[in-house]
Design an enzyme around this catalytic site. Structure first.
Site, mmCIF file in Angstrom:
data_model
loop_
_atom_site.group_PDB
_atom_site.id
_atom_site.type_symbol
_atom_site.label_atom_id
_atom_site.label_comp_id
_atom_site.label_asym_id
_atom_site.label_seq_id
_atom_site.Cartn_x
_atom_site.Cartn_y
_atom_site.Cartn_z
ATOM 1 N N LYS A 100 0.818 -1.232 0.000
ATOM 2 C CA LYS A 100 0.000 0.000 0.000
ATOM 3 C C LYS A 100 0.843 1.269 0.000
ATOM 4 C CE LYS A 100 -0.059 -1.574 4.480
ATOM 5 N NZ LYS A 100 -0.585 -2.643 5.266
ATOM 6 N N GLY A 182 0.214 -11.598 18.961
ATOM 7 C CA GLY A 182 0.673 -11.483 17.569
ATOM 8 C C GLY A 182 -0.343 -10.792 16.666
ATOM 9 N N LYS A 200 -4.357 3.605 2.723
ATOM 10 C CA LYS A 200 -5.393 2.831 2.026
ATOM 11 C C LYS A 200 -6.503 3.752 1.500
ATOM 12 C CE LYS A 200 -4.433 -1.347 4.707
ATOM 13 N NZ LYS A 200 -4.726 -2.044 5.969
HETATM 14 N N1 HSE Z 1 -1.530 -3.797 9.726
HETATM 15 C C1 HSE Z 1 -2.584 -3.933 8.786
HETATM 16 C C2 HSE Z 1 -3.923 -4.067 9.539
HETATM 17 C C3 HSE Z 1 -2.342 -5.118 7.899
HETATM 18 O O1 HSE Z 1 -3.906 -4.245 10.769
HETATM 19 O O2 HSE Z 1 -4.973 -3.955 8.928
HETATM 20 C C4 HSE Z 1 -3.146 -5.138 6.634
HETATM 21 O O3 HSE Z 1 -2.821 -4.092 5.772
#
Ligand code: HSE
Length: 406
Positions: A100, A182, A200
């Site tokens: 992105k 995680g 985004k």
């Molecule tokens: N870090 C991003 C999220 C991953 O938590 O949506 C996906 O782009």
């Protein structure tokens, strides 16, 4: 047989290999030809992994191999991904990506290079993970003038806000647990400060409006300021709090913003919980549409990347991506944008409400048990500039959250 190369054997890269291996025959049927991974570029070796025999450390091996028709860039970051992508496109190879940051920064230029060469630069996985949203904007919604995109575009923050809502816990506590499990990165800044959602929405807005929306121009607030007390107020109001990324066309003005917002139960985004993402789109002909699903994670993201590989395999000599001009779209200053605000102020409701009403006009007051020396209220629809001026005049504001109306 169509030979492809995968740049980067990290989470998404290994997911791409897994998806292609798992669904090999159905993917080949849909592509119309067998897809074969000829190379995987990575700095590391993977002894014992079936991919080891395909590992190369020198990108030129891929670039100079005329058999490679499609390059899958899943390295992340701007460099060397930008240089590698540009070189591949200039060499006549289609590229697809989940990156992105790169698409938001250089998408218009890379699309233009692909278009000139009748090849493709596709990036379905860059927004909303496995949710189809780029392809619908590019092909299914082309009859419409899109005038609004509002998305929950970050899984990590949606997971954190959902846990805070369900447990009444503070942000720090939930973030720490999400990191231990995680679900959140060790360095969570890009997610919790809203930068990931900002990139985004810049991509989606550029596609929807056909011009470059620079992410640096988008006002961005994360969720680090949201507290357990805010959640108590939200519950009392019958609302949820989400990190929204939106862009809107109002007349000749284009607004874009990333910020937490209160949503009512009639809002289609109200109950999008956990790591799920959703993107609400409004078109002048279509009306409303919403896209919902797994917005992050290895296999959902890889699924979107491989769908681009299939599309590129089917269109080796035809550019299928709509044009997005590199001409910059000037966003309107958000101080003109209008909505209600939920405000927390110091004081006693019975004593201080008249002063609030004198400044803000009619408001809906709200109090919750468990907070002391403060009260809340929701304003009528006012502009950001008006809110700022009135808040300064009141002088007792603790915090404010924007309210989305539908
Ligand atoms: N870090 C991003 C999220 C991953 O938590 O949506 C996906 O782009």
């Amino acid at each position: 047989m169509i030979q492809i190369a995968v740049l980067g054997y990290g989470t998404v890269g290994s997911g791409v290999v897994e998806v292609i291996n798992t669904n090999h025959s159905s993917i080949n049927k849909k592509a119309g030809e067998e897809i074969n991974i000829k190379y995987v570029l990575d700095l590391r070796d993977f002894p014992g992994d079936t991919i080891q025999e395909k590992i190369v450390h020198d990108y030129n091996v891929i670039l100079n191999d005329p058999e490679v028709r499609i390059v899958v860039e899943v390295m992340g970051g701007v460099e060397p991904a930008y240089t590698y992508t540009k070189q591949a496109l200039l060499a006549g190879k289609s590229v697809c990506t989940s990156n992105k940051e790169l698409v938001a920064r250089h998408g218009a230029e890379l699309l233009e290079i692909a278009r000139e060469r009748n090849i493709n630069y596709l990036f379905e996985a860059s927004c909303g993970g496995g949710i189809p949203i780029i392809r619908p904007l590019n092909s299914s919604l082309t009859a419409d003038e899109i005038d609004e995109i509002t998305g929950i575009l970050n899984g990590t923050t949606n997971y954190i806000l959902t846990c805070m809502f369900q447990e009444g816990a503070e942000f720090d506590v939930v973030l720490k647990r999400a990191q231990e499990l995680g679900y959140a990165e060790r360095n969570p800044e890009a997610d919790v400060e809203g930068y990931d959602a900002c990139r985004k929405i810049a991509i989606l807005s550029s596609l929807a409006f056909g011009q470059q929306v620079d992410y640096e121009d988008i006002y961005t607030e994360g969720i680090t300021g949201i507290t357990a007390a805010d959640i108590l107020y939200a519950k009392k109001l019958g609302m949820s709090i989400k990190l929204l990324a939106y862009s809107k066309k109002e007349g000749n003005c284009f607004y874009a913003m990333v910020a937490p917002a209160l949503l009512g139960p009639n809002d289609p985004l109200y109950s999008v919980n956990g790591v799920f993402n959703a993107i609400f789109v409004h078109g002048n002909v279509l009306g409303d549409a919403m896209f919902y699903g797994s917005g992050a994670g290895k296999l959902p993201t890889a699924s979107a990347v491989v769908s681009d590989v299939v599309d590129e395999a089917k269109h080796l000599h035809r550019s299928i991506m709509s044009f997005w001009s590199s001409q910059k779209l000037e966003l309107t200053d958000i101080s003109h944008s209008r909505k209600p605000f939920f405000v927390r102020a110091k004081g006693e409701l019975s004593r201080d409400l008249p002063k609030v009403q004198e400044i803000f006009g009619p408001v809906t007051p709200v109090t919750v048990e468990g907070t002391q020396g403060e009260f809340g209220f929701v304003t009528e629809v006012i502009s950001e500039a008006e809110y700022q001026e009135k808040a300064e005049k009141l002088g007792t504001v603790i915090s404010r959250i924007r309210v989305r109306t539908v």
